[in-house]
Write an enzyme that holds these catalytic residues in place. Structure first.
Site: not given
Length: 283
Positions: A18, A146, A194
């Site tokens: 991420e 997110n 995302d």
């Protein structure tokens, strides 16, 4: 325009890669493995890589003005000094909740999101963390906080609460976002939005979890480019490298019994566009 244009920058087996972030001062990319509790760095000029183990799941890591990192952890926001020493800036443990994506605002504050491990609606939030640790609530009841990013002039902020399937946009009102309104909606069956980044032209690039692609939307919300990826779960993207021309894409392996060989690696789409210079955390 649709094209396949990504290759492996770093072979890795991150469970939940991420938050790629370009650290201009160090000439390196920072990214995290949330569930592996690792902060990764990668210098594309030399190929040098380093890994920092954190004591808790880590949702995001961003560079600080004086060196070191600010990290969004399970129990709050922490600081790593340049020598690796750790301290808490904000400690706010809530059972079943963890830090998720975060971004540094143009004023040098950290906008830090949270989510419940079970992704329960309303179980997460988004807060503004000032350099001195003062927190201000921004969005109090979201599911999976997110992607966050600002327009080139700083007047707009884009935000994703993943289960909504939307990228929202707000006009900035001082240091806070105004009301949210839909900017782009991801259609059923195309995946879930995302992490995101905003480029120098004000276009919004968003990774689609379970969609196997990164999309670019123009400032008026029109979809104008799709990067098809070999992996089903891209998680976020950021521009980096010389001239901020290369788009780096994090990916995840979690939830797949037989993940694609590239899942969990850091990907790169060379010369994909032109990114914006980021702001470092002022604390």
């Amino acid at each position: 325009m649709t094209r396949a244009a990504a290759e492996v920058a770093v072979h890795a087996h991150a469970e939940l890669g991420e938050g790629p972030t370009w650290d201009a001062a160090a000439g390196r990319l920072i990214w995290v493995d949330v569930l592996g509790a690792r902060v990764h760095t990668y210098d594309p000029g030399t190929g040098r890589r380093a890994v920092l183990a954190t004591e808790q799941h880590v949702g995001a890591a961003k560079p600080r003005a004086g060196g070191g990192l600010v990290v969004n952890l399970r129990d709050g926001v922490g600081l790593y000094a340049p020598d690796g020493a750790f301290s808490w800036l904000v400690r706010d443990p809530v059972p079943g909740r963890r830090g998720n994506d975060a971004a540094v605002a143009p004023d040098g504050s950290l906008w830090a999101g949270t989510m419940r491990y079970d992704e329960a609606p309303g179980g997460g939030h988004l807060v503004r963390v000032a350099p001195d640790g003062t927190t201000t609530g921004l969005f109090p009841a979201v599911a999976v906080s997110n992607g966050i990013g600002w327009s080139p002039d700083g007047t707009l902020v884009y935000y994703v609460d993943t289960p909504t399937r939307r990228v929202d946009v707000c006009r900035m009102e001082g240091r806070r976002p105004g009301p949210r309104r839909p900017f782009a909606v991801v259609e059923e069956g195309a995946g879930f939005p995302d992490g995101l980044t905003v480029d120098a032209a004000g276009c919004v690039w968003v990774a689609l979890w379970d969609g196997g692609q990164v999309r670019r939307y123009t400032p008026d919300g029109t979809l104008d480019r799709v990067l098809r990826l070999p992996v089903p779960r891209p998680t976020s993207c950021a521009f980096g490298g010389p001239g901020l021309r290369d788009l780096y894409i994090t990916t995840a392996r979690v939830g797949h019994h037989r993940p694609h060989p590239m899942s969990g690696s850091l990907l790169v789409a060379p010369d994909a566009g032109e990114g914006l210079a980021g702001t470092v955390f002022a604390g």
